[in-house]
Design a protein around this motif. Structure first.
Motif, PDB file in Angstrom:
ATOM      1  N   GLU A  58      44.896  35.944  42.677  1.00 46.07           N
ATOM      2  CA  GLU A  58      43.664  35.492  42.048  1.00 46.07           C
ATOM      3  C   GLU A  58      42.918  36.613  41.331  1.00 46.07           C
ATOM      4  OE1 GLU A  58      41.165  33.325  44.662  1.00 46.07           O
ATOM      5  OE2 GLU A  58      42.525  31.621  44.830  1.00 46.07           O
ATOM      6  N   SER A  59      43.030  37.842  41.820  1.00 44.87           N
ATOM      7  CA  SER A  59      42.282  38.947  41.226  1.00 44.87           C
ATOM      8  C   SER A  59      42.767  39.298  39.831  1.00 44.87           C
ATOM      9  CB  SER A  59      42.362  40.183  42.131  1.00 44.87           C
ATOM     10  OG  SER A  59      43.699  40.647  42.218  1.00 44.87           O
ATOM     11  N   THR A  60      43.944  38.794  39.440  1.00 42.53           N
ATOM     12  CA  THR A  60      44.489  39.150  38.129  1.00 42.53           C
ATOM     13  C   THR A  60      44.378  38.019  37.117  1.00 42.53           C
ATOM     14  OG1 THR A  60      46.729  38.415  38.696  1.00 42.53           O
ATOM     15  CG2 THR A  60      46.144  40.699  39.212  1.00 42.53           C
ATOM     16  N   ILE A  61      43.804  36.887  37.466  1.00 50.37           N
ATOM     17  CA  ILE A  61      43.763  35.773  36.519  1.00 50.37           C
ATOM     18  C   ILE A  61      42.649  35.912  35.494  1.00 50.37           C
ATOM     19  CG2 ILE A  61      44.861  34.185  38.137  1.00 50.37           C
ATOM     20  CD1 ILE A  61      42.124  32.908  38.605  1.00 50.37           C
ATOM     21  N   LEU A  62      41.721  36.839  35.704  1.00 47.98           N
ATOM     22  CA  LEU A  62      40.697  37.138  34.713  1.00 47.98           C
ATOM     23  C   LEU A  62      40.563  38.649  34.615  1.00 47.98           C
ATOM     24  CD1 LEU A  62      38.529  35.972  32.784  1.00 47.98           C
ATOM     25  CD2 LEU A  62      36.882  36.310  34.634  1.00 47.98           C
ATOM     26  N   LEU A  63      40.867  39.180  33.454  1.00 52.75           N
ATOM     27  CA  LEU A  63      40.812  40.626  33.236  1.00 52.75           C
ATOM     28  C   LEU A  63      39.496  40.991  32.546  1.00 52.75           C
ATOM     29  CD1 LEU A  63      44.453  41.186  31.913  1.00 52.75           C
ATOM     30  CD2 LEU A  63      43.634  41.207  34.286  1.00 52.75           C
ATOM     31  N   ARG A  64      38.927  42.127  32.954  1.00 51.34           N
ATOM     32  CA  ARG A  64      37.683  42.606  32.357  1.00 51.34           C
ATOM     33  C   ARG A  64      37.907  43.987  31.748  1.00 51.34           C
ATOM     34  NH1 ARG A  64      32.741  41.095  36.549  1.00 51.34           N
ATOM     35  NH2 ARG A  64      33.773  39.375  37.665  1.00 51.34           N
ATOM     36  N   GLU A  65      37.416  44.171  30.525  1.00 53.81           N
ATOM     37  CA  GLU A  65      37.553  45.475  29.846  1.00 53.81           C
ATOM     38  C   GLU A  65      36.308  45.721  28.995  1.00 53.81           C
ATOM     39  OE1 GLU A  65      40.453  47.624  26.491  1.00 53.81           O
ATOM     40  OE2 GLU A  65      40.891  45.600  27.215  1.00 53.81           O
ATOM     41  N   LEU A  66      35.563  46.777  29.311  1.00 53.25           N
ATOM     42  CA  LEU A  66      34.338  47.116  28.589  1.00 53.25           C
ATOM     43  C   LEU A  66      34.573  48.355  27.742  1.00 53.25           C
ATOM     44  CD1 LEU A  66      31.284  46.660  28.093  1.00 53.25           C
ATOM     45  CD2 LEU A  66      30.855  48.109  30.098  1.00 53.25           C
ATOM     46  N   ASP A  67      34.312  48.249  26.430  1.00 58.89           N
ATOM     47  CA  ASP A  67      34.525  49.421  25.577  1.00 58.89           C
ATOM     48  C   ASP A  67      33.234  50.208  25.388  1.00 58.89           C
ATOM     49  OD1 ASP A  67      32.976  48.264  23.559  1.00 58.89           O
ATOM     50  OD2 ASP A  67      34.666  47.756  22.271  1.00 58.89           O
ATOM     51  N   GLY A  68      33.318  51.299  24.662  1.00 57.68           N
ATOM     52  CA  GLY A  68      32.176  52.190  24.493  1.00 57.68           C
ATOM     53  C   GLY A  68      31.071  51.636  23.630  1.00 57.68           C
ATOM     54  N   ASP A  69      31.319  50.534  22.918  1.00 59.30           N
ATOM     55  CA  ASP A  69      30.303  49.916  22.072  1.00 59.30           C
ATOM     56  C   ASP A  69      29.558  48.792  22.778  1.00 59.30           C
ATOM     57  OD1 ASP A  69      30.728  51.408  19.576  1.00 59.30           O
ATOM     58  OD2 ASP A  69      32.693  50.454  19.597  1.00 59.30           O
ATOM     59  N   GLY A  70      29.869  48.584  24.059  1.00 65.57           N
ATOM     60  CA  GLY A  70      29.194  47.539  24.808  1.00 65.57           C
ATOM     61  C   GLY A  70      29.829  46.171  24.677  1.00 65.57           C
ATOM     62  N   VAL A  71      31.069  46.115  24.178  1.00 68.35           N
ATOM     63  CA  VAL A  71      31.788  44.844  24.041  1.00 68.35           C
ATOM     64  C   VAL A  71      32.645  44.624  25.286  1.00 68.35           C
ATOM     65  CG1 VAL A  71      33.438  43.499  22.691  1.00 68.35           C
ATOM     66  CG2 VAL A  71      31.807  45.021  21.529  1.00 68.35           C
ATOM     67  N   LEU A  72      32.325  43.590  26.036  1.00 64.48           N
ATOM     68  CA  LEU A  72      33.082  43.243  27.236  1.00 64.48           C
ATOM     69  C   LEU A  72      34.118  42.195  26.872  1.00 64.48           C
ATOM     70  CD1 LEU A  72      33.555  43.263  30.352  1.00 64.48           C
ATOM     71  CD2 LEU A  72      31.848  41.421  30.478  1.00 64.48           C
ATOM     72  N   ARG A  73      35.379  42.501  27.126  1.00 63.37           N
ATOM     73  CA  ARG A  73      36.472  41.575  26.844  1.00 63.37           C
ATOM     74  C   ARG A  73      36.909  40.911  28.144  1.00 63.37           C
ATOM     75  NH1 ARG A  73      39.848  40.919  22.556  1.00 63.37           N
ATOM     76  NH2 ARG A  73      41.913  40.027  22.943  1.00 63.37           N
ATOM     77  N   LEU A  74      36.723  39.603  28.242  1.00 66.84           N
ATOM     78  CA  LEU A  74      37.191  38.828  29.383  1.00 66.84           C
ATOM     79  C   LEU A  74      38.438  38.072  28.934  1.00 66.84           C
ATOM     80  CD1 LEU A  74      33.827  37.287  30.683  1.00 66.84           C
ATOM     81  CD2 LEU A  74      34.980  39.350  31.496  1.00 66.84           C
ATOM     82  N   THR A  75      39.564  38.335  29.609  1.00 70.22           N
ATOM     83  CA  THR A  75      40.827  37.714  29.207  1.00 70.22           C
ATOM     84  C   THR A  75      41.330  36.769  30.280  1.00 70.22           C
ATOM     85  OG1 THR A  75      41.421  39.701  27.932  1.00 70.22           O
ATOM     86  CG2 THR A  75      43.194  38.156  28.451  1.00 70.22           C
ATOM     87  N   LEU A  76      41.437  35.495  29.940  1.00 72.61           N
ATOM     88  CA  LEU A  76      42.070  34.531  30.839  1.00 72.61           C
ATOM     89  C   LEU A  76      43.537  34.927  30.958  1.00 72.61           C
ATOM     90  CD1 LEU A  76      40.624  31.170  29.404  1.00 72.61           C
ATOM     91  CD2 LEU A  76      39.575  32.765  31.014  1.00 72.61           C
ATOM     92  N   ASN A  77      44.005  35.133  32.180  1.00 72.05           N
ATOM     93  CA  ASN A  77      45.316  35.751  32.367  1.00 72.05           C
ATOM     94  C   ASN A  77      46.152  34.993  33.407  1.00 72.05           C
ATOM     95  OD1 ASN A  77      47.226  37.897  31.869  1.00 72.05           O
ATOM     96  ND2 ASN A  77      46.655  38.777  33.851  1.00 72.05           N
ATOM     97  N   ASP A  78      46.230  33.691  33.211  1.00 69.98           N
ATOM     98  CA  ASP A  78      47.024  32.848  34.106  1.00 69.98           C
ATOM     99  C   ASP A  78      48.009  32.039  33.260  1.00 69.98           C
ATOM    100  OD1 ASP A  78      48.027  31.481  36.237  1.00 69.98           O
ATOM    101  OD2 ASP A  78      46.144  30.557  36.853  1.00 69.98           O
ATOM    102  N   GLU A  79      48.928  32.747  32.609  1.00 71.06           N
ATOM    103  CA  GLU A  79      49.843  32.112  31.663  1.00 71.06           C
ATOM    104  C   GLU A  79      50.676  31.005  32.298  1.00 71.06           C
ATOM    105  OE1 GLU A  79      52.115  34.473  28.859  1.00 71.06           O
ATOM    106  OE2 GLU A  79      50.927  36.246  29.371  1.00 71.06           O
ATOM    107  N   LYS A  80      51.049  31.175  33.565  1.00 73.80           N
ATOM    108  CA  LYS A  80      51.895  30.185  34.233  1.00 73.80           C
ATOM    109  C   LYS A  80      51.228  28.820  34.244  1.00 73.80           C
ATOM    110  CE  LYS A  80      54.434  29.378  38.551  1.00 73.80           C
ATOM    111  NZ  LYS A  80      54.732  29.908  39.914  1.00 73.80           N
ATOM    112  N   ARG A  81      49.898  28.810  34.386  1.00 75.78           N
ATOM    113  CA  ARG A  81      49.149  27.552  34.389  1.00 75.78           C
ATOM    114  C   ARG A  81      48.426  27.339  33.055  1.00 75.78           C
ATOM    115  NH1 ARG A  81      46.066  27.254  40.184  1.00 75.78           N
ATOM    116  NH2 ARG A  81      45.646  29.467  39.781  1.00 75.78           N
ATOM    117  N   ARG A  82      48.881  28.015  32.017  1.00 76.54           N
ATOM    118  CA  ARG A  82      48.316  27.894  30.667  1.00 76.54           C
ATOM    119  C   ARG A  82      46.805  28.147  30.689  1.00 76.54           C
ATOM    120  NH1 ARG A  82      51.532  25.904  26.886  1.00 76.54           N
ATOM    121  NH2 ARG A  82      49.881  24.847  25.704  1.00 76.54           N
TER     122      ARG A  82
END
Length: 266
Positions: free
Chosen positions: A3-27
């Protein structure tokens, strides 16, 4: 997938937070776990001053397939045939959609693949959306005897009534270019340009005063539900308070003095 890997979080230096849905098996379905993590991530983003803009993206060929129908079907085994469970899931999903709207940070959907049912609702709920030419959208519940009633709420507030009804009544897949024509997405770009185009837009917005953006976003959604005269009265009051804010004083002063503003986000 854990479960901890189904949503990825990445914050860059410009303040843009990228939330990536990451559960390809369940589309990238909006399972209970995905809804919980999305809700938590949006709450965290809203409270974190380092986050200025949120980008909602997805891994794999599907942006989001909507509710996890296997989870919902399993809920039918309860004595009430799933009534309480269905209500719980729909309430959780509606909560996440409203959290996007009430989040003080602008939320941009980056759509590369297919967004169906509650996945289409997710796109419609975001403040902005950039789609690749490969993206497709639909509210296909009618095909399985289940009208997309909750997706209808976001869809009908973002596209014209007849366009929304056509999608809801037919369940047909809508191409990215058509989605842009009817207002479901802002623009369509080549697949290889999607991430850069979204990031360019996100960084442009992130460069503004976050206080101003939060004020404007809150006012936009509030006035939209008001009668015309009430909306103008409300917006005039917001303008007065905004004019008294430090960043408005700084921004106007910088414009007059022909220099770059120095935001303090207050």
């Amino acid at each position: 997938m854990h479960e901890s890997t189904i949503l990825l979080r990445e914050l860059d230096g410009d303040g843009v937070l990228r939330l990536t849905l990451n559960d390809e098996k369940r589309r990238n379905a909006l399972s209970e776990a995905m809804l919980a993590q999305l809700g938590d991530a949006l709450a965290d983003a809203g409270a974190d001053p380092a986050v200025r803009v949120v980008v909602l993206a997805a891994a794999g060929p599907a942006f989001c397939a909507g509710h996890d129908l296997k989870e919902l079907t399993a809920g039918r085994s309860a004595p009430d045939r799933g009534r309480a469970y269905f209500a719980q899931v729909m309430t959780a999903c509606s909560g996440v959609m409203q959290a996007i709207v009430t989040c003080p940070k602008p939320v941009i959907a980056e759509v590369a693949g297919v967004a169906t049912a509650a996945g289409c609702q997710l796109v419609a709920s975001c403040d902005l959306a950039i789609a690749a030419e490969t993206a497709r959208f639909s509210t296909p519940g009618v095909h399985i005897g289940l009208f997309c009633s909750t997706p209808m709420v976001a869809l009908s507030r973002n596209v014209g009534s007849k366009h929304a009804m056509e999608m809801l009544l037919t369940g047909d897949m809508v191409a990215a270019a058509r989605a842009a024509e009817i207002g479901l997405v802002n623009r369509v770009v080549a697949p290889e340009a999607l991430r850069d185009a979204t990031l360019e837009l996100a960084r442009k917005i992130a460069s503004k005063s976050s206080m101003t953006l939060a004020t404007g976003k809150r006012a936009f959604y509030a006035q939209r539900e008001m009668p015309l005269a009430e909306a103008y009265d409300y917006a005039a009051g917001i303008m007065v308070e905004n004019m008294l804010a430090r960043d408005a004083e700084e921004g106007i002063g910088a414009f007059v003095e022909k220099r770059a503003p120095q935001w303090q986000d207050r």
